[in-house]
Scaffold this motif. Structure first.
Motif, PDB file in Angstrom:
ATOM      1  N   THR A 572       0.823  -1.216   0.000  1.00 53.53           N
ATOM      2  CA  THR A 572       0.000   0.000   0.000  1.00 53.53           C
ATOM      3  C   THR A 572       0.851   1.258   0.000  1.00 53.53           C
ATOM      4  OG1 THR A 572      -1.748  -1.171   1.204  1.00 53.53           O
ATOM      5  CG2 THR A 572      -1.831   1.215   1.257  1.00 53.53           C
ATOM      6  N   ILE A 573       2.043   1.193   0.579  1.00 55.99           N
ATOM      7  CA  ILE A 573       2.825   2.422   0.787  1.00 55.99           C
ATOM      8  C   ILE A 573       4.157   2.440   0.044  1.00 55.99           C
ATOM      9  CG2 ILE A 573       1.799   2.723   3.064  1.00 55.99           C
ATOM     10  CD1 ILE A 573       4.491   1.653   4.201  1.00 55.99           C
ATOM     11  N   MET A 574       4.492   1.402  -0.703  1.00 57.56           N
ATOM     12  CA  MET A 574       5.838   1.326  -1.277  1.00 57.56           C
ATOM     13  C   MET A 574       6.104   2.412  -2.322  1.00 57.56           C
ATOM     14  SD  MET A 574       5.171  -2.315  -3.194  1.00 57.56           S
ATOM     15  CE  MET A 574       6.910  -2.638  -3.378  1.00 57.56           C
ATOM     16  N   GLU A 594      13.019   2.223  -1.398  1.00 57.85           N
ATOM     17  CA  GLU A 594      14.336   1.680  -1.707  1.00 57.85           C
ATOM     18  C   GLU A 594      15.355   2.037  -0.628  1.00 57.85           C
ATOM     19  OE1 GLU A 594      12.519   3.472  -3.707  1.00 57.85           O
ATOM     20  OE2 GLU A 594      12.053   2.237  -5.462  1.00 57.85           O
ATOM     21  N   GLU A 595      15.305   3.256  -0.159  1.00 63.66           N
ATOM     22  CA  GLU A 595      16.261   3.687   0.858  1.00 63.66           C
ATOM     23  C   GLU A 595      16.093   2.879   2.148  1.00 63.66           C
ATOM     24  OE1 GLU A 595      16.574   8.399  -0.548  1.00 63.66           O
ATOM     25  OE2 GLU A 595      15.334   7.812   1.161  1.00 63.66           O
ATOM     26  N   LEU A 596      14.867   2.649   2.520  1.00 60.97           N
ATOM     27  CA  LEU A 596      14.615   1.927   3.772  1.00 60.97           C
ATOM     28  C   LEU A 596      14.975   0.453   3.660  1.00 60.97           C
ATOM     29  CD1 LEU A 596      11.220   3.563   4.804  1.00 60.97           C
ATOM     30  CD2 LEU A 596      13.435   3.902   5.896  1.00 60.97           C
ATOM     31  N   LEU A 597      14.825  -0.115   2.465  1.00 64.57           N
ATOM     32  CA  LEU A 597      15.227  -1.502   2.284  1.00 64.57           C
ATOM     33  C   LEU A 597      16.725  -1.663   2.497  1.00 64.57           C
ATOM     34  CD1 LEU A 597      13.159  -2.750  -0.826  1.00 64.57           C
ATOM     35  CD2 LEU A 597      12.953  -3.521   1.556  1.00 64.57           C
ATOM     36  N   TYR A 603      12.218  -1.993   8.783  1.00 60.67           N
ATOM     37  CA  TYR A 603      11.374  -1.934   7.585  1.00 60.67           C
ATOM     38  C   TYR A 603      11.616  -3.147   6.708  1.00 60.67           C
ATOM     39  CZ  TYR A 603       9.240  -0.266   3.266  1.00 60.67           C
ATOM     40  OH  TYR A 603       8.467  -0.157   2.131  1.00 60.67           O
ATOM     41  N   LYS A 604      12.862  -3.541   6.567  1.00 59.06           N
ATOM     42  CA  LYS A 604      13.199  -4.676   5.708  1.00 59.06           C
ATOM     43  C   LYS A 604      12.557  -5.955   6.234  1.00 59.06           C
ATOM     44  CE  LYS A 604      17.149  -6.943   3.505  1.00 59.06           C
ATOM     45  NZ  LYS A 604      18.627  -6.966   3.365  1.00 59.06           N
TER      46      LYS A 604
END
Length: 622
Positions: A572-574, A594-597, A603-604
């Motif tokens: 929903t938020i990606m 992408e940054e949080l992954l 988050y990951k």
């Protein structure tokens, strides 16, 4: 009149002379009469002597007896001059009777008028109190609602106000009618009766007040407990009715029946005690009244025997006393309702006098239109009332217009708490939240909430129609309503209904599914066209396909709007421009998907628990 009758009536004079001669006189009177007989007194001398003796006898008479004798003498004088005493008496009775009928008619008219006035006044008071309580409750934050409890607030708005209304209806009649009866009785006792028995009235009033006082002391705490038990019963009933699907699903009907029975039994036992105590009042009052009646007859009988008063005077005093006692009995009857109404009044005052924790300042600031849609959290911390620890700690982020800011985290991390602070459902305990460059505590709540389209985690619909629910925040046109429903992906199921937008919605939206309820809630927020949209996990009941369509349509609608989404699903938020990751009330990561992954382990872990690595990198879930 007695002396004149004795002097002028030869027959009576002869009878008295013979009686005096035949009696064995004692003392000075006997010596004087014997001396008069021996000297062959003339008739004039005899009359003078009798006049002296009659005068002495009259002085020894009670005033009431003198009056009665004088009335009889006057009646004889009327007959002597040819007047019809019976006709005079009949005219007097007729005039007095007409006066009594007139007074009774006036009393009846006054009684009817008082009842109409009291009913109208009490009904208006009930209406006014309900309005005041309801308006006051609307100013309460979640803190005050939780403090009182929803069930208690409902009881205070209905049952408690009804108790006051019933008391006022009776009170008007008693306050006007009873004092008039009591004062009238006292006036008659003072003006026409023998005051030697006035102490009996004082005794009766004293005993009545003693009985009422004892009942007040014993029942007042129980009346207060009674209203609390009604609150408890309403709470249990409300929980059972709203949670009936869960109760049936877990087969816990028997447990809930026992819970309701327990609350119901406690209320019954308390009510039995209160009603039993109050039921003693009337028999005790009647016992006092009958005892006072016997006391009057007993004391009055002795007075009649000794010649102090006549039987008629005793009966008149008895009637006036009963009139006075009855007036106090009427007042004491109000005391049956007074304790409960007093408790109810205190409970209503608690609501009316409660100062809301969240309130507007006397002088509210205006929003800065140059920063329209900007939401800033500056070192925000928050703890719930009476909590020991902070729920949120040092929250800092900025949500900009035209961008989507998403909030994700594990259960209990504080996601919903963050978005509930934006419309001031709670006030921050540290730091500040600014909207359009102004601290939300410095603006009016009404102006603040006009700028926010809030969709709660649990979709709440009101009884009415689909149309009334979508137009709940703003009376938009038919076209705007349908556009909002279309963006919220609600058009499909609405058009399938026979009455379409006129279809009925049950209380709480119980006749629509969870997903339909959420979509109608989203359409309601879209219809008011605010500058800030806040979605508190509002897509959780939607399937992935509908979720994707809704987000795409929402993106077009909210190009210049600020969108804040709380979600559990990464899909929903990606695509959000900014994602905030919360853990235990702290921000542990801010950035894009992408940054949080790459740099946020929390988050990951959340993302990998829902989607594969390939799906996460593709940023598209069908």
């Amino acid at each position: 009149m007695i002396m004149a009758e004795m002097i002028s009536n030869p027959a009576m004079l002869s009878q008295i002379k013979e009686s005096m001669q035949g009696q064995q006189m004692q003392g000075q009177v006997a010596d004087q009469m014997q001396q008069a007989q021996s000297q062959e007194l003339t008739q004039q001398q005899m009359q003078a002597e009798m006049l002296r003796q009659a005068s002495k006898k009259i002085d020894e008479m009670q005033e009431m007896i003198q009056t009665q004798v004088a009335i009889s003498a006057v009646k004889l004088e009327y007959e002597a001059i040819g007047m019809d005493v019976k006709d005079i008496s009949n005219n007097y009775i007729l005039n007095t009777g007409l006066q009594m009928l007139g007074i009774s008619l006036i009393t009846m008219i006054c009684a009817i008028s008082i009842m109409l006035l009291s009913s109208k006044t009490s009904a208006k008071l009930g209406k006014t109190l309900r309005e005041k309580v309801f308006k006051k409750v609307l100013t309460f934050s979640n803190q005050e609602v939780n403090e009182f409890g929803a069930a208690s607030l409902i009881t205070r708005s209905t049952n408690d106000i009804q108790q006051i209304q019933m008391l006022l209806t009776i009170l008007f009649r008693v306050v006007v009618y009873a004092p008039i009866i009591a004062i009238g009785g006292l006036i008659k006792v003072i003006s026409t009766s023998n005051l030697s028995m006035a102490w009996i009235i004082a005794l009766a009033v004293f005993l009545i007040f003693i009985i009422v006082g004892i009942l007040f002391i014993t029942t007042m705490p129980k009346f207060k407990k009674n209203q609390t038990l009604i609150d408890k019963l309403n709470l249990v009933a409300r929980e059972i009715l709203t949670g009936s699907p869960v109760i049936r699903a877990f087969n816990t009907q028997k447990r809930e029946e026992n819970r309701f029975e327990n609350a119901n039994s406690k209320l019954m036992k308390n009510s039995i005690f209160v009603n039993s105590a109050m039921s003693f009042m009337m028999p005790m009052m009647m016992f006092v009244m009958q005892s006072i009646m016997l006391l009057i007859i007993w004391v009055g009988g002795h007075n009649v025997e000794t010649g102090i008063m006549q039987v008629g005077d005793m009966m008149a005093f008895l009637q006036y006393t009963m009139q006075i006692v009855m007036s106090f009995l009427m007042i004491s009857m109000v005391s049956i309702m007074l304790p409960r109404a007093s408790v109810s009044a205190n409970r209503i005052n608690e609501v009316l006098e409660k100062d809301p924790a969240i309130k507007d300042k006397e002088e509210s600031k205006a929003f800065d239109e140059s920063k329209k849609g900007l939401v800033e959290f500056k070192n925000v911390s928050f703890r719930y009332p009476d909590a020991d620890t902070e729920i949120l700690n040092d929250i800092n982020f900025v949500a900009k217009p035209g961008e989507t800011t998403a909030i994700i985290g594990s259960t209990g991390s504080g996601k919903s708490t963050v978005v509930n602070l934006i419309p001031r459902f709670f006030d921050v305990t540290g730091g500040e939240i600014c909207i359009d460059g102004v601290n939300i505590k410095d603006v009016s709540q009404k102006d603040l909430r006009k700028r926010i389209g809030f969709v709660p985690q649990k979709g709440m619909l009101f009884s009415g129609t689909i149309e009334s629910n979508i137009k709940y925040g703003k009376d938009v046109s038919e076209t705007e309503m349908k556009v909002a429903a279309d963006i919220a992906q609600a058009t499909e199921f609405i058009e399938e209904k026979e009455d379409k937008y006129k279809s009925e919605i049950a209380q709480g939206g119980n006749n629509v599914s969870g997903g339909q309820k959420q979509r109608l809630s989203i359409a309601r927020a879209l219809a008011i066209d605010p500058e800030i949209f806040v979605f508190d996990d509002s897509f959780s009941a939607l399937d992935l396909k509908t979720d994707k369509k809704l987000r795409e349509a929402l993106k077009e609608k909210t190009q210049n709007k600020t969108v804040i989404i709380v979600a559990q699903r990464v899909s929903t938020i990606m695509n959000a421009e900014q994602i905030i990751v919360l853990e235990d009330g702290n921000i542990v990561g801010i950035g894009t998907h992408e940054e949080l992954l790459d740099n946020c382990e929390t988050y990951k872990q959340i993302a990998l628990s829902q989607l594969s690595e390939e799906e996460l990198r593709r940023k598209e879930v069908d």
